[in-house]
Design an enzyme around this catalytic site. Structure first.
Site, mmCIF file in Angstrom:
data_model
loop_
_atom_site.group_PDB
_atom_site.id
_atom_site.type_symbol
_atom_site.label_atom_id
_atom_site.label_comp_id
_atom_site.label_asym_id
_atom_site.label_seq_id
_atom_site.Cartn_x
_atom_site.Cartn_y
_atom_site.Cartn_z
ATOM 1 N N GLU A 58 0.865 -1.185 0.000
ATOM 2 C CA GLU A 58 0.000 0.000 0.000
ATOM 3 C C GLU A 58 0.900 1.234 0.000
ATOM 4 O O GLU A 58 1.817 1.351 0.805
ATOM 5 C CB GLU A 58 -0.896 -0.014 1.251
ATOM 6 C CG GLU A 58 -1.835 1.181 1.318
ATOM 7 C CD GLU A 58 -3.059 0.918 2.182
ATOM 8 O OE1 GLU A 58 -3.492 -0.245 2.283
ATOM 9 O OE2 GLU A 58 -3.577 1.888 2.755
ATOM 10 N N GLU B 273 6.720 21.901 -3.208
ATOM 11 C CA GLU B 273 5.704 22.682 -2.487
ATOM 12 C C GLU B 273 5.223 23.828 -3.383
ATOM 13 O O GLU B 273 4.024 24.088 -3.480
ATOM 14 C CB GLU B 273 6.334 23.232 -1.210
ATOM 15 C CG GLU B 273 5.391 24.048 -0.348
ATOM 16 C CD GLU B 273 6.060 24.495 0.953
ATOM 17 O OE1 GLU B 273 7.305 24.532 1.026
ATOM 18 O OE2 GLU B 273 5.336 24.808 1.904
ATOM 19 N N GLU C 265 -10.045 4.982 9.900
ATOM 20 C CA GLU C 265 -10.366 4.702 8.502
ATOM 21 C C GLU C 265 -11.060 3.350 8.347
ATOM 22 O O GLU C 265 -10.649 2.510 7.547
ATOM 23 C CB GLU C 265 -9.096 4.761 7.654
ATOM 24 C CG GLU C 265 -8.434 6.130 7.730
ATOM 25 C CD GLU C 265 -7.324 6.337 6.728
ATOM 26 O OE1 GLU C 265 -6.573 5.393 6.464
ATOM 27 O OE2 GLU C 265 -7.221 7.463 6.209
ATOM 28 N N GLU D 262 4.013 9.294 -0.632
ATOM 29 C CA GLU D 262 2.611 9.099 -1.007
ATOM 30 C C GLU D 262 1.971 10.330 -1.646
ATOM 31 O O GLU D 262 1.363 10.246 -2.712
ATOM 32 C CB GLU D 262 1.818 8.671 0.234
ATOM 33 C CG GLU D 262 0.339 8.568 -0.038
ATOM 34 C CD GLU D 262 -0.481 8.181 1.193
ATOM 35 O OE1 GLU D 262 0.108 7.834 2.226
ATOM 36 O OE2 GLU D 262 -1.714 8.240 1.093
ATOM 37 N N ASP E 128 -2.213 14.326 7.207
ATOM 38 C CA ASP E 128 -1.781 13.067 6.600
ATOM 39 C C ASP E 128 -0.621 13.278 5.633
ATOM 40 O O ASP E 128 -0.847 13.272 4.415
ATOM 41 C CB ASP E 128 -2.983 12.435 5.861
ATOM 42 C CG ASP E 128 -2.743 10.976 5.503
ATOM 43 O OD1 ASP E 128 -1.737 10.419 5.962
ATOM 44 O OD2 ASP E 128 -3.571 10.414 4.764
ATOM 45 N N ARG F 86 -1.172 3.466 17.142
ATOM 46 C CA ARG F 86 -1.197 4.647 16.262
ATOM 47 C C ARG F 86 -2.263 5.659 16.682
ATOM 48 O O ARG F 86 -3.365 5.283 17.059
ATOM 49 C CB ARG F 86 -1.428 4.236 14.808
ATOM 50 C CG ARG F 86 -0.269 3.446 14.253
ATOM 51 C CD ARG F 86 -0.528 3.044 12.831
ATOM 52 N NE ARG F 86 -0.064 3.996 11.856
ATOM 53 C CZ ARG F 86 -0.776 4.418 10.825
ATOM 54 N NH1 ARG F 86 -2.034 4.046 10.662
ATOM 55 N NH2 ARG F 86 -0.263 5.230 9.940
ATOM 56 N N GLU G 110 5.856 9.418 13.555
ATOM 57 C CA GLU G 110 5.722 8.636 12.316
ATOM 58 C C GLU G 110 5.861 9.584 11.131
ATOM 59 O O GLU G 110 5.144 10.589 11.041
ATOM 60 C CB GLU G 110 4.353 7.938 12.271
ATOM 61 C CG GLU G 110 4.134 7.151 10.988
ATOM 62 C CD GLU G 110 2.789 6.392 10.951
ATOM 63 O OE1 GLU G 110 2.425 5.759 11.961
ATOM 64 O OE2 GLU G 110 2.119 6.451 9.911
ATOM 65 N N LYS H 46 -3.290 -0.268 14.288
ATOM 66 C CA LYS H 46 -4.137 0.808 13.761
ATOM 67 C C LYS H 46 -5.561 0.456 14.165
ATOM 68 O O LYS H 46 -6.109 -0.538 13.702
ATOM 69 C CB LYS H 46 -4.009 0.877 12.241
ATOM 70 C CG LYS H 46 -4.992 1.833 11.558
ATOM 71 C CD LYS H 46 -4.697 1.985 10.066
ATOM 72 C CE LYS H 46 -5.719 2.855 9.359
ATOM 73 N NZ LYS H 46 -5.385 3.107 7.945
ATOM 74 N N ARG I 149 -10.866 17.959 10.714
ATOM 75 C CA ARG I 149 -10.245 16.685 11.085
ATOM 76 C C ARG I 149 -9.053 16.886 12.027
ATOM 77 O O ARG I 149 -8.777 16.040 12.877
ATOM 78 C CB ARG I 149 -9.825 16.012 9.777
ATOM 79 C CG ARG I 149 -8.903 14.867 9.888
ATOM 80 C CD ARG I 149 -8.882 14.174 8.540
ATOM 81 N NE ARG I 149 -7.673 13.412 8.343
ATOM 82 C CZ ARG I 149 -7.386 12.746 7.239
ATOM 83 N NH1 ARG I 149 -8.234 12.760 6.221
ATOM 84 N NH2 ARG I 149 -6.287 12.051 7.119
HETATM 85 C C1 GCU Z 1 -3.082 7.409 4.577
HETATM 86 C C2 GCU Z 1 -2.891 6.420 3.474
HETATM 87 C C3 GCU Z 1 -3.522 5.098 3.756
HETATM 88 C C4 GCU Z 1 -3.046 4.592 5.107
HETATM 89 C C5 GCU Z 1 -3.315 5.635 6.169
HETATM 90 C C6 GCU Z 1 -2.705 5.265 7.495
HETATM 91 O O1 GCU Z 1 -4.401 7.818 4.650
HETATM 92 O O2 GCU Z 1 -3.416 6.954 2.289
HETATM 93 O O3 GCU Z 1 -3.150 4.226 2.734
HETATM 94 O O4 GCU Z 1 -3.674 3.422 5.429
HETATM 95 O O5 GCU Z 1 -2.719 6.850 5.793
HETATM 96 O O6 GCU Z 1 -1.673 5.836 7.797
HETATM 97 O O7 GCU Z 1 -3.236 4.462 8.217
#
Ligand code: GCU
Length: 873
Positions: free
Chosen positions: A212, A562, A335, A444, A416, A368, A438, A331, A387
């Site tokens: 990912e 940037e 999400e 990304e 993020d 996390r 972190e 985690k 957020r």
């Molecule tokens: C970002 C990322 C996700 C990841 C998330 C996380 O949103 O796009 O792919 O899972 O961070 O850090 O948990």
């Protein structure tokens, strides 16, 4: 004799570089020194060494490094067998205070039996064998090392076995860089947690595990739902990471698959741990919170006895196979992931459940803090919704409730991994629990390794950020190492996402970010400028021109990115599907919002009138962010909603600054191409071509960004660019304005990602389309730039003819070469530019492009430009 040998080696430098060795190439060092100025021992003495011990690895590494750099083969002995030949008479227990001679050292004469050994091992074993010979090294901490070079020995000693390995890498790096050799060097890591997170999936790319947000191919750990049989790359990765002081790797995605805890996978994880162990790297595992349910329990409630027993049991099973397992990464309630809140328990209840299972084994749970609830956000309707404020709301009240083997892992910013965010306020809230920062090495939101963005400077800025807690100087690094709040140290975790690609990260130049991360996690006072120079010497060579060219590109790259993406603290206006191309309109009210309206822009995060996030910082910082005049320009729109006509500290208006920044940033990266070409002769051919093609891609994509964002604001605000550039492209021919045969006009979505909002696609998936135009530009030589869309659904082919003469051709195969998240749509993520130089045309010449579709990629085109020398458009 040695000098001659070195010369021969240096002349034969043309080794192909695929990137696999990264900064551990051990190329011959600079010729400016003669060989006897390098402290090269006559043999290696290894103190405590079983095959899987990092001390043994250290001895092998030194042998290999010296062989590769100097062509000298060294024997390795244990101390016992060589005892009589080591002259310990000069070791007085004051080695540290009494540095020996300057180089070159007076070495034992060749005709004596005496040797000049490099002694590698731990302090304890050294002291047992040579009592009273060391200075006071009580300050040396776990993982720390001590190096002493004298005319009787080179000592490379660690507080523990891992420390001896770190010391050996340091010694080799000094040799490889040909820099000064301090006779005594002692180094301690700032923190014990120096981890890497890999977001690897068990399944994904065909049989191989995907990663990912990884841009370098498939997983080095997993295939077909299981751990790979062949773990060579895992072993090499461990070596690379050990050389920069990393001590643990969490091998699977934070969005964890419960299958990681199957019997077969635990067996496989044990093999990974075995591969890591000689490098002092411990294995960590990401856990899916509701795993017990997947294995048959009715609940995953962290206070349920059966659930607790389940986690205790599985943890015991893992430790039976992997006694040195580092711990878990969790985690939860983030999400869509389940977590303790799903079962009406607190986050502390969840974290402690893991902590207690790990405690008997000495493991750590990294819990996390990336928790937000998108369902509670309606930015369109509610001005104060945000957020950024949510993490503290989730975590306040939990401090002091978690066990001391819990470390709260907090992303650098409250959102993020954006190109610029303030450092997360949460670091100042959590005073009792240990915390870790972190960050992402994988890019990304920052160009996915197809744009060079050196992040050492960003990491450093984050670590140095002064929270002014209790009105004292409180840089983040001091909070993390425990000093600020007088607690145990936490540390650092970087999401790296290295993959099977031979460059590890998908791009040679991206590796400086990994190098910088490791060194800064070890010692946050390191200078990111010095780090990029060191990395360049080790990766590409010592020539000043190479070092300065790559240094210059690296140091300007974050500001440039940037500039051409998001400015003034505006969060990335990237498209939602790929996180790669521009889609500014989509972001207005999303969770990563811009609140870009016709007359004003930015998120009001003040306490006075906004979400209140500014007030989550300690007073001095809160006051700064609350006050629009005191907020630094670079974060203005993160904290305030202001008119586009507001003047910045720099004197420019907000809107003009946005326009200017996009032109400046894209110009900077355009110039990288020439800079890189200037070192062509000095860089390995394979590396040179690979980097060049990526720099060209970046230069083209930066223009896509520039135009999309500038046009968006131009259309929205109707405020003209003072310099008349936005929307003005005198050297372009829009594809939709050409004579089309077999091509039709396509309305691009979002419209700003195409010049003029439209492009063309072939009218069928099987038949070629033709677009033609008669040239009206003055006669002369031009660069021909063509903007097309490289969609992931096929590999179209295009051919260019000038007056019927074949002139250029290319294929839309970037999805196999670039590694970024490919786009299935015609948009800013697939928008690509290719440039052909030295094209001579005269008015009346006819340019024809033939596009052959491939499947759903229907040879899409946006525009062509004839660019006179020196013009970028
Ligand atoms: C970002 C990322 C996700 C990841 C998330 C996380 O949103 O796009 O792919 O899972 O961070 O850090 O948990």
């Amino acid at each position: 004799m040695r000098c001659v040998f070195l010369l021969i080696m240096l002349c034969g430098l043309a080794i192909a570089e695929d990137g696999l060795k990264a900064w551990l190439r051990y190329a011959p060092p600079p010729m400016s020194r003669s060989l006897n100025e390098y402290p090269i021992p006559s043999r290696i003495v290894v103190l405590n060494s079983t095959m899987s011990s990092p001390v043994f690895t250290a001895s092998q590494e030194v042998v290999q490094g010296i062989q590769s750099m100097f062509g000298i083969s060294l024997d390795v002995d244990d101390a016992e067998s060589i005892q009589s030949r080591i002259d310990t008479s000069k070791w007085h227990g004051n080695l540290q205070e009494n540095p020996f001679e300057q180089f070159p050292l007076r070495l034992p004469k060749a005709d004596t039996t005496q040797i000049w050994p490099a002694i590698i091992g731990t302090i304890d074993v050294f002291e047992e064998r040579y009592p009273g010979k060391l200075p006071d090294l009580t300050g040396l901490q776990p993982d720390g090392f001590y190096i002493n070079i004298s005319s009787s020995a080179i000592l490379i000693l660690g507080r523990n076995e891992r420390g001896a390995l770190y010391g050996s890498f340091k010694y080799l790096s000094d040799l490889a860089q040909g820099t000064a050799f301090p006779t005594t060097h002692m180094s301690n890591p700032d923190v014990p947690i120096r981890w890497v997170n890999q977001w690897d999936n068990l399944h994904g790319r065909g049989r191989q595990g995907s990663i990912e947000r990884g841009y370098a191919g498939a997983s080095i750990f997993f295939e077909n739902g299981l751990v790979r049989d062949n773990l060579d790359r895992a072993r090499q990765y461990a070596r690379l990471l050990a050389s920069i002081g990393i001590n643990a790797v969490v091998v699977n995605n934070v969005n964890a698959d419960s299958g990681i805890l199957s019997d077969r996978n635990i067996e496989g994880l044990a093999r990974i741990a075995d591969a890591f162990r000689p490098y002092g790297i411990q294995l960590g595992i990401s856990c899916y919170f509701a795993s017990p349910e997947k294995y048959g329990l009715p609940t995953a409630d962290p206070l349920d006895e059966d659930v607790i027993a389940w986690w205790n049991n599985i943890t015991n099973v893992i430790y039976e196979r992997i006694p040195d397992m580092a711990g878990y990464l969790v985690k939860a309630n983030s999400e869509g992931q389940p977590g303790p809140l799903t079962y009406n328990r607190t986050l502390a209840d969840g974290a402690n459940m893991f902590a207690r299972a790990l405690r008997p084994h000495g493991g750590t749970v990294m819990f996390r803090a990336f928790i937000y609830d998108a369902s509670k956000l309606n930015l369109k309707a509610n001005w104060r919704d945000d957020r950024a404020v949510q993490a503290a709301q989730f975590f306040d009240g939990l401090d002091g409730m978690v066990d001391d083997n819990v470390v709260i892992q907090i992303k650098n910013g409250p959102i993020d991994f954006q190109v610029r965010e303030p450092v997360s306020s949460l670091f100042s809230h959590i005073r009792r629990a240990r915390t870790a920062l972190e960050i992402q090495v994988t890019q990304e939101y920052l160009g996915q390794q197809c744009h060079i963005v050196y992040l050492g400077s960003m990491y450093k800025e984050i670590m140095d950020f002064d929270f002014a807690v209790d009105n004292t100087s409180a840089p983040l690094s001091k909070i993390l190492n425990g000093q600020q709040f007088d607690r145990k140290a936490g540390g650092y975790a970087a999401v790296v996402n290295a993959g099977l690609d031979e460059t590890w990260l998908g791009s040679h130049l991206a590796m400086s970010n990994l190098y910088a991360y490791g060194h800064l996690a070890w010692n946050p006072s390191r200078d990111p400028e010095e780090l990029v120079r060191d990395w360049t010497r080790l990766t590409f060579g010592h020539d000043e021109k190479i070092v300065e060219t790559i240094f210059d590109m690296s140091m300007t790259s974050w500001p440039a990115f940037e500039n051409y993406t998001a400015n003034l603290g505006l969060l990335s206006m990237v498209d939602a599907a790929t996180h790669f191309g521009p889609d500014p309109g989509y972001r207005v009210h999303s969770a990563i919002a811009t609140r870009a309206y016709k007359g004003s822009i930015g998120i009001d995060r003040t306490v006075d009138n906004g979400s209140g996030y500014a007030g989550q910082y300690p007073k001095r910082i809160a006051d700064m962010y609350e006050n629009v005049d005191a907020t630094p320009d670079e974060l203005l729109l993160f904290f305030h909603h202001v008119p586009y006509t507001r003047r910045l500290h720099s004197g420019s208006t907000v809107i003009q600054r946005i326009y200017d920044a996009h032109y400046a940033g894209s110009q900077t990266v355009h110039d990288y191409i020439g800079k890189w070409k200037s070192i062509k002769q000095m860089v390995d051919v394979e590396q040179y071509e690979n980097v060049l093609s990526r720099l060209k891609f970046q230069a083209g994509h930066a223009l896509v960004w520039r135009d999309a964002i500038n046009n968006y604001f131009h259309d929205l605000t109707r405020i003209p660019d003072e310099k008349g550039r936005v929307g003005n492209h005198p050297w372009r021919i829009e594809a939709e304005d050409m004579d089309l045969d077999g091509y039709v006009i396509h309305e691009v979505r979002p419209a700003v990602s195409a010049s003029g909002g439209r492009g063309i696609v072939t009218s069928s998936t099987t038949k070629m389309g033709i677009a033609a135009a008669t040239i009206g530009f003055p006669a002369g030589e031009y660069a021909l730039a063509i903007n097309y869309f490289d969609v992931a659904t096929g590999c179209s082919a295009w051919q260019v003819f000038l007056n019927d003469q074949p002139t250029a051709q290319w294929a839309g195969d970037g999805e196999f070469k670039l590694g970024h998240s490919p786009s299935r749509s015609i948009n800013g993520a697939s928008a690509t530019r290719i440039t052909f130089s030295n094209i001579t045309v005269a008015p009346g010449d006819v340019l024809r492009i033939e596009g052959t579709p491939d499947g759903q990629e229907m040879a899409p085109l946006d525009y062509i430009s004839f660019l006179p020398l020196g013009i970028v458009d």
